[in-house]
Design a protein around this motif. Structure first.
Motif, PDB file in Angstrom:
ATOM      1  N   HIS A 584       0.850  -1.195   0.000  1.00  0.00           N
ATOM      2  CA  HIS A 584       0.000   0.000   0.000  1.00  0.00           C
ATOM      3  C   HIS A 584       0.877   1.233   0.000  1.00  0.00           C
ATOM      4  CE1 HIS A 584      -3.340  -2.661   1.043  1.00  0.00           C
ATOM      5  NE2 HIS A 584      -2.521  -3.226   1.906  1.00  0.00           N
ATOM      6  N   PRO A 585       0.635   2.165  -0.939  1.00  0.00           N
ATOM      7  CA  PRO A 585       1.412   3.403  -0.935  1.00  0.00           C
ATOM      8  C   PRO A 585       1.273   4.076   0.421  1.00  0.00           C
ATOM      9  CG  PRO A 585       0.009   3.289  -2.875  1.00  0.00           C
ATOM     10  CD  PRO A 585      -0.389   2.144  -1.997  1.00  0.00           C
ATOM     11  N   ASP A 586       2.376   4.590   0.941  1.00  0.00           N
ATOM     12  CA  ASP A 586       2.345   5.229   2.247  1.00  0.00           C
ATOM     13  C   ASP A 586       3.437   6.289   2.306  1.00  0.00           C
ATOM     14  OD1 ASP A 586       2.354   6.015   4.841  1.00  0.00           O
ATOM     15  OD2 ASP A 586       2.809   4.033   5.695  1.00  0.00           O
ATOM     16  N   GLY A 587       3.023   7.526   2.197  1.00  0.00           N
ATOM     17  CA  GLY A 587       3.969   8.638   2.178  1.00  0.00           C
ATOM     18  C   GLY A 587       4.766   8.755   3.457  1.00  0.00           C
ATOM     19  N   GLN A 588       4.249   8.204   4.561  1.00  0.00           N
ATOM     20  CA  GLN A 588       4.932   8.339   5.845  1.00  0.00           C
ATOM     21  C   GLN A 588       6.118   7.383   5.948  1.00  0.00           C
ATOM     22  OE1 GLN A 588       3.793  10.727   8.052  1.00  0.00           O
ATOM     23  NE2 GLN A 588       2.545  11.157   6.231  1.00  0.00           N
ATOM     24  N   SER A 589       6.083   6.315   5.150  1.00  0.00           N
ATOM     25  CA  SER A 589       7.115   5.294   5.285  1.00  0.00           C
ATOM     26  C   SER A 589       8.358   5.690   4.491  1.00  0.00           C
ATOM     27  CB  SER A 589       6.563   3.960   4.765  1.00  0.00           C
ATOM     28  OG  SER A 589       7.630   3.139   4.352  1.00  0.00           O
ATOM     29  N   GLU A 590       9.528   5.286   4.976  1.00  0.00           N
ATOM     30  CA  GLU A 590      10.771   5.655   4.272  1.00  0.00           C
ATOM     31  C   GLU A 590      10.865   4.988   2.905  1.00  0.00           C
ATOM     32  OE1 GLU A 590      13.634   2.418   6.592  1.00  0.00           O
ATOM     33  OE2 GLU A 590      14.519   4.202   5.706  1.00  0.00           O
ATOM     34  N   THR A 591      10.138   3.893   2.735  1.00  0.00           N
ATOM     35  CA  THR A 591      10.166   3.229   1.430  1.00  0.00           C
ATOM     36  C   THR A 591       8.966   3.622   0.584  1.00  0.00           C
ATOM     37  OG1 THR A 591       8.932   1.316   2.234  1.00  0.00           O
ATOM     38  CG2 THR A 591      11.323   1.212   2.428  1.00  0.00           C
ATOM     39  N   GLY A 592       8.129   4.537   1.117  1.00  0.00           N
ATOM     40  CA  GLY A 592       6.953   4.970   0.369  1.00  0.00           C
ATOM     41  C   GLY A 592       5.887   3.911   0.310  1.00  0.00           C
ATOM     42  N   CYS A 593       6.003   2.911   1.178  1.00  0.00           N
ATOM     43  CA  CYS A 593       5.121   1.758   1.031  1.00  0.00           C
ATOM     44  C   CYS A 593       4.915   1.090   2.384  1.00  0.00           C
ATOM     45  CB  CYS A 593       5.771   0.775   0.061  1.00  0.00           C
ATOM     46  SG  CYS A 593       4.896  -0.767  -0.105  1.00  0.00           S
ATOM     47  N   ARG A 594       3.690   0.649   2.629  1.00  0.00           N
ATOM     48  CA  ARG A 594       3.422  -0.160   3.798  1.00  0.00           C
ATOM     49  C   ARG A 594       3.173  -1.575   3.296  1.00  0.00           C
ATOM     50  NH1 ARG A 594      -0.952  -1.844   6.219  1.00  0.00           N
ATOM     51  NH2 ARG A 594      -2.367  -0.613   4.930  1.00  0.00           N
ATOM     52  N   GLU A 595       3.894  -2.542   3.845  1.00  0.00           N
ATOM     53  CA  GLU A 595       3.745  -3.918   3.383  1.00  0.00           C
ATOM     54  C   GLU A 595       3.026  -4.713   4.461  1.00  0.00           C
ATOM     55  OE1 GLU A 595       7.528  -5.424   1.974  1.00  0.00           O
ATOM     56  OE2 GLU A 595       8.015  -3.491   1.062  1.00  0.00           O
ATOM     57  N   GLY A 596       1.843  -5.192   4.146  1.00  0.00           N
ATOM     58  CA  GLY A 596       1.055  -5.929   5.130  1.00  0.00           C
ATOM     59  C   GLY A 596       0.985  -7.397   4.764  1.00  0.00           C
ATOM     60  N   MET A 597       1.079  -8.239   5.784  1.00  0.00           N
ATOM     61  CA  MET A 597       1.051  -9.680   5.527  1.00  0.00           C
ATOM     62  C   MET A 597      -0.389 -10.158   5.580  1.00  0.00           C
ATOM     63  SD  MET A 597       3.152 -12.014   4.716  1.00  0.00           S
ATOM     64  CE  MET A 597       4.835 -11.555   5.133  1.00  0.00           C
ATOM     65  N   ASP A 690      -6.208 -11.073   8.019  1.00  0.00           N
ATOM     66  CA  ASP A 690      -5.152 -10.062   8.149  1.00  0.00           C
ATOM     67  C   ASP A 690      -4.161 -10.546   9.210  1.00  0.00           C
ATOM     68  OD1 ASP A 690      -3.566  -7.919   8.856  1.00  0.00           O
ATOM     69  OD2 ASP A 690      -5.162  -6.445   8.512  1.00  0.00           O
ATOM     70  N   LEU A 691      -2.975 -10.949   8.757  1.00  0.00           N
ATOM     71  CA  LEU A 691      -2.035 -11.568   9.687  1.00  0.00           C
ATOM     72  C   LEU A 691      -1.384 -10.558  10.614  1.00  0.00           C
ATOM     73  CD1 LEU A 691      -0.556 -14.198   7.284  1.00  0.00           C
ATOM     74  CD2 LEU A 691      -1.874 -14.655   9.324  1.00  0.00           C
ATOM     75  N   GLU A 692      -1.370  -9.293  10.185  1.00  0.00           N
ATOM     76  CA  GLU A 692      -0.826  -8.297  11.107  1.00  0.00           C
ATOM     77  C   GLU A 692      -1.792  -8.020  12.239  1.00  0.00           C
ATOM     78  OE1 GLU A 692       0.913  -5.017   9.002  1.00  0.00           O
ATOM     79  OE2 GLU A 692       2.520  -6.391   8.440  1.00  0.00           O
ATOM     80  N   ALA A 693      -3.079  -7.967  11.864  1.00  0.00           N
ATOM     81  CA  ALA A 693      -4.092  -7.808  12.911  1.00  0.00           C
ATOM     82  C   ALA A 693      -4.045  -9.011  13.848  1.00  0.00           C
ATOM     83  CB  ALA A 693      -5.470  -7.668  12.283  1.00  0.00           C
ATOM     84  N   LEU A 694      -3.879 -10.182  13.262  1.00  0.00           N
ATOM     85  CA  LEU A 694      -3.820 -11.397  14.066  1.00  0.00           C
ATOM     86  C   LEU A 694      -2.643 -11.351  15.037  1.00  0.00           C
ATOM     87  CD1 LEU A 694      -4.809 -14.286  14.639  1.00  0.00           C
ATOM     88  CD2 LEU A 694      -3.276 -15.078  12.838  1.00  0.00           C
TER      89      LEU A 694
END
Ligand SMILES: [Zn+2]
Lengths: 802, 334
Positions: A584-597, A690-694
């Motif tokens: 997911h695009p994410d301007g706050q992240s240093e990689t510009g991306c949030r990676e969710g499992m 959603d494994l992160e939520a889990l």
């Protein structure tokens, strides 16, 4: 880079024997030069001799054929039929004896009857001898050939070509001499010098050379030129053409061929200008002006920028420095005087410059890896020597050499103890010195135990102690490094909890009958759009193809795509899952991306196919629900908030579970119109966890609950239920009302039709009861059932079916 | 005499009728038709008869034997037939089972993790969308390096990139944990490579990194040798060849003895006896400095191995694209 073993043999003894070539390939591999392919070339001319034409008669039956008598030396005269146009008395031509195996013919040469005349042997053109594709006439041998002399000795060829992978750091090995140098160091032999001694110049012909201020440091640190006169441009001698062709270069003319030859041999790209085109008798080396146009000798026009180096004469640019010569000053057929260039260019400047200009050339490929800056006079001499020998050239003046920014090669300190410490291999100091010196590295004793080493001018990769240590182990042999297993790292290292949880989920899915898939993270934007038009996607700037141009923000489309792929291939039972990242695009992240499992699983097609025992059954929502419930049980997830209905790709037949407002799990049917757009007519059910939520919620371990060992008391109830009430509602009341003794309940039938009033249906429940401490009797459960039935009637209007 | 024969005939018929399995049938045979059976006894009695009566008696007994045998065999047949009607047909196929299973790459990755964790390595992960800093700069890759080109790497429109190696995890790990440390990082990596039998724009790598006091090139070699021996068998050999990677020095290409021909030379290893498995080397001092680890105090080694390569060798898969096609006819084989 291709090398020829014949060529390599100029520098050190190399055998073409199979075992010797094997050993050579091995040595190169162990030096760090992988041989990617290997090819033998054989041109056997043993049955062909030089013959002098002594007589020419017309053929009795053919206008274009003639009867030619040749003198074959000791073999005596022979008359053959010949159709070549360039037959003339006194000429020396190749004669192939009967039985000769010619490179250009499929079978050994036989006696032939040509238009009624018997011909024993034949006169040959280049084609039959495998020398070239030139079939315009007989190969004309010069006067140095004696009648009867075997051609094999002078024109035969036995060579092996190696295609060698040269790593980015080893520009010094990008040449015949470079490879020879490495082998000589390993094998402890001396390199042979190639002829480069020149006669005294016949005059004072010279071109003035200057390198513009500033250009020397980051553009062209050195430029040298030499003028040759009396050139006759023509074909190169056979041996030279053979070598160039062997390494994949096209022969053009003797002058150009020699520049290519010298580049391949020494690794130093060089150039020859037509002296007539060098105006003002001077060479000025400068940076191009931004936007300046220049046409290279391949006829392409390029727009340059301020960092490209231009070689100019008194009026205009004549070459794009280090990359390619200019069209305006290239050697022509009538060129008689040339200016030879041997210069040095900054590696990074050439690498970036050729990339910006979009030019790939053998010259740029060498300069960008680093070319010896100290061998310039020697290279010019070698080139001139070859032109004297092959083009009739004369040296017209002195070498003019502008070395504006000499390369510094500071000494590097090397601690012998460090060699052992890093390698785990004990190399005595004397051996270290020997190894380094064999590579041309100057070594002297420094303070204490330290050695001081200076890299040779051709090496660009030796700057630090660790670089020298690599040279030591390379010479010592990588296979001399022992294999050790040491302890020394404590075992109290952090465990990877998310991986463990992911594997727990994964293994549960496998037990539930799902197959794991593994699909590309890059998908088609259209695919994502169909499922989640509302979500922004990370787009790849330089995708391989449109269907791999965005990073997926949902696994679901990949699962559906894969299910459809398999259904279309008559795979009827599709139960697939994948656990991987969503981007997911994410301007706050240093990689510009949030990676969710995420976990995504799908069911489609037949749950069971028809066979001789059972009838077929297709997957339905409840098949997936049962699996989801089992998964939740295994993960000991409780206190979930359930809701019905879906949005986006999820149809109304969807259950969602959240905890504290965070969506954890969705189990449902995928919208048929979304599937239809995907070319899928089947019903498809999906589960998404959603494994992160889990991980945040924390999966637990199942906790043991005591169960009764008393026999079960079984009861079936058929209930008439209004259609507006669900099985879930009935179940809830049953569980509540009977909870004291109920052990399990199961809905075993749903019925509508005869005997059931309109607007109602019958639900048949099978109930099992037990008590922890005693054997139950009817009188224990009857009152409980009665009370619960009353409650069902009151709350849901449910009646017992008669 | 005739009476005696009739009695025998009746008794036999009753016994035969009563026999419902092969055991009982065998008993009937034994009693009347056997070598010491009642028919034999009748024949024996013939000697006691007057000579003129003997032929008629013999004929009668023979006729009786013929009848009994016929009845017996008929019964035997019918018993056999009834037995097989009740038996199950063992050759019928059982119902098709639909089992679950792990993707072959996941199975190989599990084995890799198992071996390395048993050697004290932890398992780390990092992002797949990376910054150029982590993917290149911090790994001592100069700005001009060809790996940075658009033709080699895949870039996101916002300037970030898809990691081309699992190596950025080295940097991220060393930023968080101080040595001594030992870790592996399996995961997906991306290249601008057109898919063919041996290339895939996305594939799996496992990175390894160890940093500590006195770690050597020899330990790197020993560790990898042990790993491959556990994966491919104890007789596996390992070969280091010099190579160049910006983030290791000295660097080595890792070859293992061919798992098919055990080093003798075959089609798979192109007659060389060796298979190329990946890159490795001692962590370059520049990389250690980048994460503020003193290369004079600590040394380290690193490696990057292709997971598909191992899976292809272990399972005999000859086209890398099969792993990402997810055809059930492929997946079901593992
Ligand atoms: Zn092999």
């Amino acid at each position: 880079m291709k090398i020829s073993l014949n060529w390599l043999n100029d520098f050190l003894p190399v055998s073409q024997e199979e075992a010797a070539v094997e050993a050579l390939v091995h040595d190169l591999a162990m030096l760090g030069f992988e041989v990617e392919s290997r090819e033998s070339v054989r041109r056997d001319l043993s049955g062909v001799i030089a013959a002098r034409i002594t007589g020419i008669e017309p053929h009795p039956d053919a206008d274009k054929l003639r009867l030619v008598t040749v003198d074959r030396g000791e073999e005596g005269p022979q008359t053959v039929v010949c159709g070549a146009p360039n037959v003339a008395l006194g000429k020396r031509v190749p004669y192939a004896c009967l039985g000769a195996k010619l490179p250009g013919l499929d079978k050994p040469l036989k006696k032939a009857k040509i238009r009624g005349v018997v011909s024993e042997g034949m006169l040959c053109s280049d084609v039959e001898l495998g020398l070239s594709e030139d079939h315009s006439g007989l190969l004309e041998l010069d006067d140095s050939w004696k009648a009867g002399e075997c051609l094999d000795e002078r024109l035969g060829l036995c060579d092996t070509m190696l295609d060698i992978d040269i790593t980015q750091n080893r520009g010094d090995a990008f040449s015949i001499v470079g490879i020879a140098r490495e082998l000589a160091a390993l094998r402890g032999v001396e390199l042979k010098e190639q002829p480069r001694e020149l006669p005294e110049p016949s005059g004072e012909e010279a071109v003035k050379v200057s390198i513009e201020q500033g250009c020397a440091q980051t553009g062209a640190p050195r430029y040298a030129g030499l003028v040759l006169s009396h050139i006759t441009v023509g074909d190169s001698p056979r041996w030279l053409r053979d070598r160039l062709e062997a390494v994949g270069l096209r022969a053009i003319n003797n002058v150009v061929d020699i520049t290519n030859y010298v580049m391949w041999e020494t690794g130093h790209p060089v150039h020859a200008f037509d002296r007539r085109e060098i105006r003002g008798n001077e060479i000025r080396v400068r940076f191009a002006k931004a936007g300046e146009a220049f046409t290279t000798l391949d006829g392409q026009q390029h727009e340059l920028d301020g960092e490209h180096v231009l070689i100019c004469d008194g009026e205009r640019p004549v070459a794009l420095g280090g990359i390619m010569g200019g069209e305006n000053s290239m050697v022509a057929e009538d060129t008689s005087e040339v200016l030879l260039e041997c210069a040095c260019f900054d590696p990074v400047n050439i690498r970036m410059g050729s990339r910006r200009a979009g030019i790939q050339s053998d010259s740029a490929r060498r300069f960008e890896r680093g070319v010896d800056m100290d061998n310039v006079p020697e290279v010019l001499q070698r080139m001139a020597r070859l032109m004297i020998d092959c083009c009739g050239a004369q040296v017209a003046g002195p070498i003019v050499d502008e070395y504006a920014a000499p390369r510094q090669r500071p000494e590097i300190a090397l601690r012998p103890a460090r060699v052992t410490a890093l390698l785990g291999l004990d190399v005595p100091k004397e051996r270290i010195v020997t190894h380094l010196r064999s590579l041309g590295i100057e070594v002297r004793e420094g303070e204490g135990d330290t050695l001081l080493a200076r890299s040779p001018s051709w090496r660009f990769d030796l700057e630090r102690e660790v670089d020298l240590i690599e040279e030591v182990v390379r010479m010592e042999g990588y296979d001399q490094v022992p294999d050790q297993l040491l302890a020394g790292i404590p075992l109290d290292q952090p465990a990877n909890a998310s991986l463990a949880l992911r594997n727990r989920v994964r293994d549960a899915l496998v037990r539930l009958g799902f197959r794991q898939q593994c699909s590309y993270s890059m998908v088609s934007p259209d695919l994502l759009e169909r499922f989640h038009p509302e979500r922004p996607a990370l787009r790849i700037r330089n995708p391989l193809a449109a269907e791999m141009s965005v990073m997926r923000h949902s696994l679901l489309p990949s699962l559906v795509e894969c299910a459809v792929y398999n259904l279309n291939r008559s795979q009827e039972h599709v139960a697939l899952f994948e656990i991987d990242r969503e981007f997911h695009p994410d301007g706050q992240s240093e990689t510009g991306c949030r990676e969710g499992m995420m976990l995504c699983a799908v069911l489609a097609g037949r749950q069971r196919g028809a066979d001789w025992q059972d009838t077929e059954r297709r997957f339905g929502f409840h098949d997936l629900k049962a699996r989801a419930e089992e998964l939740l049980r295994e993960l000991a997830l409780k206190d979930l908030e359930w809701s019905e209905g879906g949005e986006g790709p999820w149809s109304a037949n969807t259950l969602s579970a959240s905890r504290k407002g965070r969506l954890l799990l969705q189990v449902g049917q995928i919208e048929p119109r979304v599937l239809a757009a995907q070319g899928c007519e089947e019903e498809l059910f999906a589960l998404q966890l959603d494994l992160e939520a889990l991980e945040e919620i924390g999966a637990g371990l199942p906790q043991y609950r005591a169960f009764s060992r008393q026999p079960l008391l079984l009861r079936d109830l058929s209930l008439l239920v209004e259609d507006r009430h669900s099985a879930g509602a009935v179940r809830e009341v049953l569980e509540q009302g009977l909870r004291k003794l109920l052990s399990d309940l199961r809905l075993f039938d749903i019925y509508r039709g005869e005997g059931v009033p309109e607007g109602r249906h019958s639900q048949s429940w099978s109930l099992s009861f037990c008590a922890p401490d005693r054997n139950l009797r009817d009188k224990d459960v009857d009152p409980l059932i009665k009370k619960t039935l009353a409650r069902l009637k009151k709350e849901l209007g449910v009646e017992l079916r008669g | 005499m005739q009476e005696q024969l009739d009695q025998l005939r009746t008794a036999f018929a009753e016994a035969l009728e009563a026999a419902t399995d092969t055991g009982a049938l065998a008993a009937v045979h034994h009693r009347w038709l056997g070598a010491k059976g009642e028919l034999r006894t009748l024949f024996g009695q013939m000697k006691q008869l007057p000579a003129e009566q003997r032929p008629a008696f013999g004929q009668a007994v023979n006729a009786l034997r013929g009848d009994l045998e016929q009845a017996f065999f008929a019964k035997q047949e019918s018993l056999r037939a009834s037995v097989s009607a009740d038996a199950i047909d063992l050759s019928r196929p059982g119902p098709r089972l639909h089992t679950g299973g792990l993707h072959p790459l996941a199975q190989v990755q599990d084995r890799i993790i198992e071996v390395f964790t048993s050697m004290g390595f932890t398992v780390n992960e990092g992002p797949e969308v990376e910054t150029e800093y982590y993917n290149f700069d911090a790994l001592n890759t100069p700005f001009w390096h060809p790996a940075r080109r658009d033709s080699d790497s895949l870039y996101i429109e916002d300037g970030h990139m898809l990691r081309t190696e699992t190596s950025p995890v080295q940097i991220r790990t060393m930023q968080k944990r101080r040595p001594p440390l030992r870790m592996i990082a399996p995961g997906r990596v991306y290249r601008n490579d057109k898919p063919d039998a041996t290339h895939s724009p996305m594939f799996m790598q496992v990175e390894g990194l160890a940093v500590g006091h006195g770690l050597t090139f020899a330990e790197l070699k020993g560790t990898l040798l042990e790993f491959y021996r556990r994966l491919f068998g104890r007789d596996t050999k390992l070969r280091f060849r010099p190579h160049f990677f910006p983030f290791t020095e000295p660097s080595a290409e890792v070859d293992v003895s061919c798992v098919f021909c055990r080093g003798a030379g075959c089609r798979v290893c192109k007659q060389s006896g060796w298979l190329e498995m990946g890159g490795s080397g001692m962590v370059d001092p520049e990389v250690l400095k980048e994460v503020a680890i003193d290369p004079e105090e600590y040394t380290g080694y690193a490696f990057g191995l292709g997971i598909e390569r191992m899976a292809m060798l272990l399972y005999g898969v000859d086209d890398i694209r099969l792993f990402y096609e997810n055809d059930l006819r492929f997946l079901r084989q593992f």
